[in-house]
Design a protein around this motif. Structure first.
Motif, PDB file in Angstrom:
ATOM      1  N   SER A 747       0.838  -1.191   0.000  1.00 42.84           N
ATOM      2  CA  SER A 747       0.000   0.000   0.000  1.00 42.84           C
ATOM      3  C   SER A 747       0.878   1.249   0.000  1.00 42.84           C
ATOM      4  O   SER A 747       2.111   1.177   0.120  1.00 42.84           O
ATOM      5  N   HIS A 748       0.247   2.391  -0.110  1.00 40.29           N
ATOM      6  CA  HIS A 748       0.983   3.646  -0.129  1.00 40.29           C
ATOM      7  C   HIS A 748       1.693   3.844   1.215  1.00 40.29           C
ATOM      8  O   HIS A 748       1.101   3.621   2.277  1.00 40.29           O
ATOM      9  N   PRO A 749       2.960   4.257   1.218  1.00 39.75           N
ATOM     10  CA  PRO A 749       3.691   4.429   2.486  1.00 39.75           C
ATOM     11  C   PRO A 749       3.012   5.399   3.445  1.00 39.75           C
ATOM     12  O   PRO A 749       3.193   5.282   4.659  1.00 39.75           O
ATOM     13  N   ARG A 750       2.224   6.342   2.915  1.00 42.21           N
ATOM     14  CA  ARG A 750       1.568   7.283   3.825  1.00 42.21           C
ATOM     15  C   ARG A 750       0.554   6.579   4.723  1.00 42.21           C
ATOM     16  O   ARG A 750       0.370   6.953   5.879  1.00 42.21           O
ATOM     17  N   SER A 751      -0.133   5.551   4.188  1.00 44.12           N
ATOM     18  CA  SER A 751      -1.068   4.802   5.030  1.00 44.12           C
ATOM     19  C   SER A 751      -0.321   4.041   6.118  1.00 44.12           C
ATOM     20  O   SER A 751      -0.811   3.894   7.238  1.00 44.12           O
ATOM     21  N   GLU A 796      -8.476   1.755  -6.354  1.00 41.79           N
ATOM     22  CA  GLU A 796      -7.201   1.980  -5.684  1.00 41.79           C
ATOM     23  C   GLU A 796      -7.292   3.057  -4.621  1.00 41.79           C
ATOM     24  O   GLU A 796      -6.452   3.160  -3.762  1.00 41.79           O
ATOM     25  N   GLU A 797      -8.337   3.877  -4.690  1.00 38.69           N
ATOM     26  CA  GLU A 797      -8.420   5.014  -3.771  1.00 38.69           C
ATOM     27  C   GLU A 797      -8.430   4.607  -2.312  1.00 38.69           C
ATOM     28  O   GLU A 797      -7.749   5.227  -1.500  1.00 38.69           O
ATOM     29  N   PRO A 798      -9.175   3.554  -1.911  1.00 41.43           N
ATOM     30  CA  PRO A 798      -9.171   3.229  -0.493  1.00 41.43           C
ATOM     31  C   PRO A 798      -7.811   2.898   0.073  1.00 41.43           C
ATOM     32  O   PRO A 798      -7.549   3.092   1.232  1.00 41.43           O
ATOM     33  N   LYS A 799      -6.911   2.383  -0.749  1.00 40.88           N
ATOM     34  CA  LYS A 799      -5.587   2.027  -0.246  1.00 40.88           C
ATOM     35  C   LYS A 799      -4.863   3.235   0.310  1.00 40.88           C
ATOM     36  O   LYS A 799      -4.070   3.136   1.231  1.00 40.88           O
ATOM     37  N   LEU A 800      -5.111   4.379  -0.256  1.00 38.98           N
ATOM     38  CA  LEU A 800      -4.437   5.581   0.218  1.00 38.98           C
ATOM     39  C   LEU A 800      -5.036   6.078   1.520  1.00 38.98           C
ATOM     40  O   LEU A 800      -4.450   6.889   2.196  1.00 38.98           O
ATOM     41  N   LYS A 801      -6.220   5.547   1.867  1.00 36.70           N
ATOM     42  CA  LYS A 801      -6.909   6.075   3.040  1.00 36.70           C
ATOM     43  C   LYS A 801      -6.925   5.090   4.192  1.00 36.70           C
ATOM     44  O   LYS A 801      -6.701   5.458   5.332  1.00 36.70           O
ATOM     45  N   ASP A 802      -7.242   3.812   3.944  1.00 37.99           N
ATOM     46  CA  ASP A 802      -7.393   2.912   5.071  1.00 37.99           C
ATOM     47  C   ASP A 802      -6.414   1.756   5.073  1.00 37.99           C
ATOM     48  O   ASP A 802      -6.285   1.080   6.066  1.00 37.99           O
ATOM     49  N   GLY A 803      -5.770   1.498   3.980  1.00 37.83           N
ATOM     50  CA  GLY A 803      -4.775   0.452   3.968  1.00 37.83           C
ATOM     51  C   GLY A 803      -5.340  -0.942   3.999  1.00 37.83           C
ATOM     52  O   GLY A 803      -4.612  -1.892   4.171  1.00 37.83           O
ATOM     53  N   GLY A 804      -6.634  -1.114   3.887  1.00 38.36           N
ATOM     54  CA  GLY A 804      -7.224  -2.433   3.737  1.00 38.36           C
ATOM     55  C   GLY A 804      -7.265  -3.258   4.982  1.00 38.36           C
ATOM     56  O   GLY A 804      -8.302  -3.572   5.482  1.00 38.36           O
ATOM     57  N   ARG A 944      11.521  15.407   4.684  1.00 39.96           N
ATOM     58  CA  ARG A 944      10.302  16.187   4.883  1.00 39.96           C
ATOM     59  C   ARG A 944       9.183  15.661   3.992  1.00 39.96           C
ATOM     60  O   ARG A 944       8.022  15.592   4.402  1.00 39.96           O
ATOM     61  N   ASP A 945       9.496  15.289   2.777  1.00 40.16           N
ATOM     62  CA  ASP A 945       8.484  14.790   1.860  1.00 40.16           C
ATOM     63  C   ASP A 945       8.145  13.323   2.105  1.00 40.16           C
ATOM     64  O   ASP A 945       7.017  12.895   1.865  1.00 40.16           O
ATOM     65  N   CYS A 946       9.110  12.570   2.572  1.00 36.69           N
ATOM     66  CA  CYS A 946       8.920  11.123   2.785  1.00 36.69           C
ATOM     67  C   CYS A 946       9.447  10.738   4.160  1.00 36.69           C
ATOM     68  O   CYS A 946      10.574  10.201   4.285  1.00 36.69           O
ATOM     69  N   PRO A 947       8.693  11.010   5.226  1.00 36.62           N
ATOM     70  CA  PRO A 947       9.200  10.735   6.581  1.00 36.62           C
ATOM     71  C   PRO A 947       9.364   9.257   6.862  1.00 36.62           C
ATOM     72  O   PRO A 947       9.991   8.895   7.866  1.00 36.62           O
TER      73      PRO A 947
END
Length: 1030
Positions: A747-751, A796-804, A944-947
């Motif tokens: 998933s997206h690292p931000r999640s 794909e949108e939910p992956k950025l929000k809840d991570g499944g 800063r952009d990718c903690p």
């Protein structure tokens, strides 16, 4: 806006804000003239109608509005045939967008239809529709019916005999004791019946809607049976009278007992025919019986003042005499039933008729008026009649008389004993031998003998017994029919079907007939009467308790219009009823209470879907509120620590394994809240926040938990709100339970950053942490959607929000209809299976306060896990294994934690195998910062952009810890491959020093490739276990 202001208000409209229907109608013509519009069908959903030209609302408020004035239809559950029911506008109609929906048409207030005509005109202007059921008022429907039932067989056939046995004084005491209980019950039933609209079902309906289906159902079944037996009692009384008449003419059918049986069966068949003819015919028969009884009373009172003939004197009647009154004022017990409570048990059933009117509540015009007024009036007048008859007949008739005209005094009365000697009669011989056939204590038909014309009293006996039998024959099926329709008990629904315009329970009539016939075959009135006394007393006790309980709970819904009652008097009536039950016959009292408890237990076990707003629910709320407030006044103690879990399930049906696991060790022991963070715009997600479907799913799965949903912009902020706001007082979560984010690496690292941030937030709020990982995963939402909605495709949108797999949120694409979920087959999980031969392996590697030990211990106390063996693993040095093992055994013993084995792991610090190290490095490679050859400014911008990026320095500093997780996974695979559950202390990452991806790599490595469920646990470093008793 729900309203449009009128720029040109009506000149004649009231300006002070107060208005009446009369004033509004009076201005109708001027309004129409001003706007030049005629009234037409008004559709509030048509935007074109939401203007000042719509005059129906403007005549009320001076401006146009969708809002409606208070109306009966808005609160009524029933609909009148042929009329369109008015519907109150919804909150969305007023507050949000007015949507066109033909199924919820909002009619404007029709003032012309709501204006009531003057008294007396309604009947002239409205015609009774064809086929409308018959309805009765308070006199015909309640008072007369109750009086006839109270005046049953006891009045004519037993009251004179009870007076002779107990004396006038104790007879009055018996009457007043009975009337005290019945009067209090009458006040209680008056209060209950005026607390809302009463339907059919009588006593059962009132008790069940007040105390709930559990007690209501049990007492309804018993009360219906008691009324069926009462039919037999009154019919046997009638048959006794007919038999005595036959005996007077030296005529019998077979023998005295069988004559009663034959006459009784024939009589109850005739009464059944009247009942089957309908309530209208039954009511006419009751009026006829009432007139006959009134004539018989007058005939009896006239007979007491007529000078006694020689024949009547021979039978013991001497008109009013002071010495006879004095002699009969005191008791003179005889026979097997010769005791105060023996007489009371025989007399008391005569007072049970107070419920006859309430039992046909469905056939009354206005039960809330008829039941209180008719019941209390009937108690008053029947009490007066009992007292008068007891006093008058006790003043006129001696206890013993031979009936022989030859027993006059001939020898000067030297050997004569008794009051009759003073009047010229010698009854000494039969009185001494106690074989007199006449007199107050020997002859049941004393009232007929005293009366001016005996056949009229006989007719009164016929009227009283038959009317009481008929009332009970009608009451029992009516009560039983309502009980059958509620489906509280199996196999009785067949009798709930009604026929005709009055919905007559014909099948119930036939069942009552069969029960009554069976008891008529007993043929002995004194045997039947005590049987039903305790059943009626049970009903009285629960009616009084219903009134007391509804009053003491202070429920806002308890608003009876009848105010002349006292909750303490009702409590006294309930206690008195129970005490009288045991004083009458303690054996039958125990049997009656045992039957009530059995039926109560059955309904409690079945848990019918009946929600009637009972006082039990109000009492439960009061108790819960009181205890919750009380907890705040007591400082928390470590001995009473319970893991109160906030479980991030999302919709609970999406993660059944997580729900089952936590529900297992919290059931009946601690708090469990299923949290659902709904991500998205609030306006779009409002429809998804409804908890009803999720609560039904939890109840169907028998999970004792609460559900809380909220709308948030992202998962982390929603979880923060849940942690801070969920719970009440000390009943608030102290442990956060989540599913392991299995798909973190894809998933997206931000999640992933948000997921680890939630773990940090929980620790910041002093909560413990539990992450459950299962090999097959926890989130089954994709399977659920595919099963219910075959065209489901997740974007794909939910992956950025809840991570499944994080077990927390519900996205737009992964939301199921809660109502559809409840009807789906429940998904089974491993935590629903018994784990008899499995082990619970606890890896208590770090001291977190004891949470790692406590949760498995609580799990082992449950039935499914109680035979599983608990094994405890701790780290140690190879040269001190025995000492550390003994120290741990000693500590666990002091904690009183049951365990089977303790293992010390001396090899956890060994270097892991190279292939496992390589796998870990490959896992974190996509997240490496690779900053070894970059300048500091570039590194800071990347950070800063990718903690979540991992620097070379962080890899170096945390290398030992990384190797530890790799090695621990090897140990777990060696020792716990076949365990039922693995519980391991979760490592902690320091905020700001360990990137989220590195931390997730540790958790992934630690728990990967394990077949059993793995619970990663971390307490908040405060003790949850104690070895002390204070």
């Amino acid at each position: 806006m729900a309203e449009n202001r009128n720029d040109n208000p009506v000149e004649n409209a009231p300006s002070n804000g107060r208005f009446t229907i009369r004033s509004l109608i009076s201005t109708e013509d001027s309004i129409k003239a001003q706007y030049g519009q005629q009234e037409s069908a008004y559709d509030t959903f048509n935007p074109n109608n939401l203007t000042q030209t719509s005059t129906l609302y403007m005549r009320t408020f001076g401006y146009n509005t969708v809002d409606a004035i208070p109306n009966y239809d808005h609160y009524a559950n029933t609909e009148i045939s042929g009329q369109i029911k008015k519907v109150r506008p919804t909150l969305e109609d007023l507050h949000s967008i007015l949507k066109q929906d033909s199924s919820h048409h909002l009619d404007p207030p029709d003032y012309d239809n709501t204006v009531e005509p003057p008294d007396g005109e309604a009947e002239n202007t409205e015609q009774k529709p064809a086929g409308e059921p018959v309805r009765f008022g308070w006199i015909k429907g309640v008072m007369i019916r109750c009086m006839l039932n109270i005046w049953g067989v006891i009045l004519y056939l037993r009251l004179p005999w009870i007076t002779a046995q107990a004396g006038i004084a104790l007879t009055w005491l018996i009457i007043f004791m009975s009337v005290t209980v019945t009067s209090i019950t009458g006040l209680s039933i008056s209060a209950i019946s005026t607390n809302g609209k009463v339907k059919s079902g009588g006593t059962y309906f009132l008790i069940s809607r007040s105390l709930g289906p559990e007690l209501g159902g049990s007492i309804g079944l018993i009360f219906a049976f008691a009324n069926a037996v009462a039919v037999a009692m009154h019919t046997v009384g009638f048959a006794e009278t007919v038999r005595d008449l036959l005996r007077d003419y030296d005529s019998t059918i077979v023998d005295p007992i069988n004559d009663i049986r034959i006459i009784g069966i024939i009589t109850v068949i005739v009464l059944l025919g009247i009942s089957l003819a309908g309530m209208e015919w039954e009511a006419k028969a009751q009026i006829l019986f009432f007139i006959v009884i009134m004539i018989s009373f007058a005939n009896y009172l006239v007979g007491t003042v007529i000078p006694a003939t020689e024949e009547k004197q021979a039978k013991g009647f001497f008109s009013y005499r002071a010495d006879i009154f004095a002699e009969n004022f005191v008791p003179k017990w005889r026979g097997q039933d010769g005791s105060f409570f023996g007489m009371f048990s025989i007399f008391f059933p005569s007072a049970t008729g107070i419920l006859a009117g309430a039992n046909i509540s469905g056939d009354l015009k206005d039960p809330t008026v008829a039941i209180p007024k008719g019941t209390l009036m009937s108690i008053f007048w029947t009490t007066v009649s009992y007292l008068v008859i007891s006093a008058t007949i006790g003043s006129c008739v001696v206890r013993d008389a031979s009936g022989s005209l030859n027993d006059t005094i001939t020898d000067g009365g030297l050997n004569c004993v008794g009051l009759a000697c003073g009047y010229g009669w010698n009854f000494t011989d039969c009185a001494t031998k106690q074989n007199c056939k006449y007199g107050l204590i020997n002859q049941y038909q004393s009232m007929s003998m005293v009366s001016g014309f005996a056949p009229l009293v006989t007719a009164g006996i016929f009227g009283a017994t038959l009317s009481s039998a008929l009332a009970c024959l009608v009451s029992a099926p009516k009560v039983f029919q309502c009980l059958c329709k509620d489906n509280l008990y199996p196999l009785i629904g067949f009798f709930g079907k009604g026929y005709g315009k009055n919905n007559e329970p014909i099948r119930g009539y036939l069942l009552t007939f069969l029960i009554a016939s069976a008891f008529i075959l007993i043929g002995e009135l004194n045997t039947i009467a005590p049987i039903i006394s305790n059943f009626f007393l049970c009903s009285y006790a629960l009616i009084n308790f219903s009134c007391f309980h509804a009053s003491i709970t202070n429920s806002p819904g308890w608003r009876p219009s009848f105010k002349y009652y006292s909750k303490w008097a009702s409590l006294f009536g309930a206690v008195a009823s129970v005490v009288i039950m045991f004083l009458l016959a303690w054996e039958s009292a125990l049997i009656a209470i045992g039957i009530v408890i059995f039926l109560l237990g059955y309904v409690l076990y079945k848990k019918p879907e009946a929600n009637w707003g009972s006082s039990v629910q109000a009492g439960s709320y009061n108790m819960a509120l009181s205890y919750c407030v009380g907890l705040n006044q007591v400082e928390e103690h470590i001995k009473n620590f319970r893991p109160q879990c906030l479980v991030l399930t999302g919709p609970p049906n999406f993660r059944p394994a997580l729900v089952d696991f936590v529900g297992t060790f919290t059931k009946k022991q601690s708090l469990m809240i299923c949290g659902n963070v709904i991500i998205g715009p609030r306006k779009q997600k409002l429809q998804e926040i409804s908890p009803e479907g999720h609560i039904k799913w939890l109840n169907k799965r028998k999970i004792k938990a609460f559900y809380t949903g909220l709308i948030a912009d992202d998962l982390r902020s929603g979880t923060q709100m849940l942690i801070q706001a969920a719970g009440l007082g000390h009943m608030r979560p102290n442990v956060l339970v989540m599913g392991f984010k299995k798909n973190w690496s894809t998933s997206h690292p931000r999640s992933t950053e948000n997921y680890v941030g939630i773990l940090h937030d929980a620790l910041d709020f002093k909560c413990g942490l539990c992450l459950l990982r299962m090999k097959e995963g926890i989130n089954i939402s994709r399977v659920m959607q595919a099963h219910i909605n075959p065209v489901y495709e997740q974007t794909e949108e939910p992956k950025l929000k809840d991570g499944g797999e994080n077990g927390a949120s519900c996205s737009a694409q992964s939301t199921l209809d809660p109502e559809a979920v409840t009807v789906e087959q429940q998904a089974s999980t491993i935590f629903q299976i018994k784990q008899d031969k499995k082990t619970i392996d606890i890896y208590w590697l770090f001291d977190d306060g004891g949470l790692t030990l406590l949760i498995p211990y609580l799990l082992s106390r449950k039935k499914r896990w109680q035979k599983a063996k608990i094994r405890v693993f701790v780290g140690g040095q190879i040269n001190r294994m025995d000492e550390e093992c003994k120290a741990m055994i000693s500590l666990l013993s002091k904690f009183r934690i049951g365990f089977h084995e303790v293992h010390v792991l001396p090899d956890i610090n060994q270097k892991p195998r190279p292939e496992h190290i390589k796998r870990f490095e490959d896992l974190i490679a996509p997240y490496m910062l690779n900053d070894g050859f970059k300048d500091e400014l570039t590194v800071n911008e990347m950070r800063r952009d990718c903690p979540w990026k991992i620097s070379d320095e962080e890899i170096k500093k945390n290398r030992a810890k990384s190797l530890r997780q790799i090695r621990l996974n090897e140990v777990l695979l060696d020792y716990s491959r076949d365990a039922g559950l693995i519980v391991i202390t979760m490592p902690i990452a320091r905020k700001g020093k360990c990137p989220s991806t590195l931390y997730m790599a540790w958790l992934e490595t630690l728990s990967q490739d394990l077949r059993p469920p793995v619970l990663l646990t971390r307490g908040n470093q405060q003790n949850v276990l104690t070895m002390y008793c204070q």
